[in-house]
Design an enzyme around this catalytic site. Structure first.
Site, short mmCIF file in Angstrom:
data_model
loop_
_atom_site.label_atom_id
_atom_site.label_comp_id
_atom_site.label_asym_id
_atom_site.label_seq_id
_atom_site.Cartn_x
_atom_site.Cartn_y
_atom_site.Cartn_z
N ASP A 141 34.86 -8.36 26.77
CA ASP A 141 34.50 -7.07 26.15
C ASP A 141 35.74 -6.41 25.55
OD1 ASP A 141 32.98 -3.94 27.28
OD2 ASP A 141 32.82 -5.03 25.38
N ASP A 169 30.06 -9.48 25.41
CA ASP A 169 29.43 -8.29 24.83
C ASP A 169 29.66 -8.28 23.31
OD1 ASP A 169 29.85 -4.67 25.02
OD2 ASP A 169 28.04 -5.87 24.75
O1 LIG Z 1 36.17 -2.68 20.27
C1 LIG Z 1 35.43 -2.72 21.25
N1 LIG Z 1 35.94 -3.06 22.46
C2 LIG Z 1 37.35 -3.43 22.58
C3 LIG Z 1 38.28 -2.19 22.68
C4 LIG Z 1 39.75 -2.57 22.65
C5 LIG Z 1 40.08 -3.59 23.73
C6 LIG Z 1 41.58 -3.72 23.90
N2 LIG Z 1 41.82 -4.60 25.04
C7 LIG Z 1 41.38 -4.37 26.28
C8 LIG Z 1 41.83 -5.38 27.10
C9 LIG Z 1 42.56 -6.27 26.31
C10 LIG Z 1 43.27 -7.44 26.59
N3 LIG Z 1 43.93 -8.08 25.59
C11 LIG Z 1 43.90 -7.57 24.34
C12 LIG Z 1 43.21 -6.41 24.00
C13 LIG Z 1 42.55 -5.76 25.01
C14 LIG Z 1 34.00 -2.30 21.13
C15 LIG Z 1 33.60 -1.63 19.97
C16 LIG Z 1 32.27 -1.19 19.83
C17 LIG Z 1 31.85 -0.48 18.60
C18 LIG Z 1 32.69 0.47 18.01
C19 LIG Z 1 32.29 1.13 16.87
C20 LIG Z 1 31.05 0.86 16.29
F1 LIG Z 1 30.66 1.54 15.20
C21 LIG Z 1 30.20 -0.07 16.87
C22 LIG Z 1 30.61 -0.75 18.02
C23 LIG Z 1 31.34 -1.42 20.85
C24 LIG Z 1 31.74 -2.11 22.01
O2 LIG Z 1 30.87 -2.37 23.02
C25 LIG Z 1 33.07 -2.56 22.15
O3 LIG Z 1 33.40 -3.25 23.29
MG LIG Z 2 31.62 -3.82 24.34
#
Ligand SMILES: O=C(NCCCCCn1ccc2cnccc21)c1cc(-c2ccc(F)cc2)cc(O)c1O
Ligand SMILES: [Mg+2]
Length: 214
Positions: A141, A169
């Protein structure tokens, strides 16, 4: 000074959830995100699918990539057997600090180990740092363009065993096309798509469940 969305989400948990009651923490976050502000938690609809997979797998070792505010972390950990361990990785230190407080409020600190850093750096160190052989369940995720490289990295590092389950996800929205292409065509995985919706919206999204065949 202006608060952040994770800070406002934590305040909603501390106001509306009961300490030591993980399900009330999950409920408080879902209410906050439906009534006040959208946030990128897996949410209640996809969360039910997550619950059914966790219950079916009954994992002793879980890796979560992408903690955010620990909504899915708490949701998963609340269903784990007594001595099971969940390692969750968060890249953003501010989010990690909020997540730690949500985990503490839920009373799940002894089941969850939150690690700060990037998946590409930490996956090769998992075995030595956390005395982990393999993961029974991995919940992906985090950055959507890291799902594929990190899955290959977990294979290379021997972190997956015959029967390990990957649950991803957002395979539709925001989307992980290269991951889906690989995992659905690889002879080393058996995949299944669970159609749902983007958290708190009517937009299509879903979870991809894949069994590693060894
Ligand atoms: O971006 C998403 N998640 C990731 C967030 C950043 C993770 C960073 N991170 C964490 C641990 C890690 C380890 N290594 C490297 C990087 C790491 C996300 C976005 C949407 C979404 C957003 C806008 C929209 F208009 C529609 C949908 C919905 C979701 O469910 C999501 O999960
Ligand atoms: Mg997500």
């Amino acid at each position: 000074t202006q608060t952040t969305r994770p800070q406002r989400l934590l305040a909603a948990v501390q106001k509306n959830a009961t300490r030591g009651d993980p399900r009330s923490v999950v409920k408080a976050i879902d209410q906050f995100c439906r009534q006040k502000e959208w946030a990128m938690n897996v949410g209640d609809e996809k969360g039910c699918i997550l619950d059914s997979v966790v219950t079916e797998v009954n994992p002793a070792t879980v890796l979560e990539l992408g903690t955010y505010c620990a909504y899915s972390t708490v949701r998963i950990a609340s269903l784990l057997p007594p001595h099971a361990k969940l390692i969750t990785l968060e890249f953003n230190p501010h989010n990690a600090a909020i997540a730690r407080q949500v985990i503490a409020w839920a009373g799940l600190g002894d089941k969850i180990q939150l690690v700060e850093g990037a998946s590409g750096d930490w996956i090769p160190k998992m075995k030595e740092k956390f005395a982990i052989e393999t993961f029974d369940l991995v919940f992906l995720d985090h950055w959507k363009d890291r799902y594929l490289p990190d899955t290959k990295l977990m294979e290379e590092c021997g972190l997956l065993r015959k029967g390990s389950i990957l649950l991803a996800d957002n395979v539709i929205c925001p989307g992980t096309p290269d991951y889906l292409e690989y995992i659905r065509n690889s002879p080393r995985y058996k995949s299944q798509y669970f159609r749902s919706h983007l958290e708190y919206t009517k937009v299509e999204d879903g979870l991809e469940k894949s069994v590693f065949l060894g």
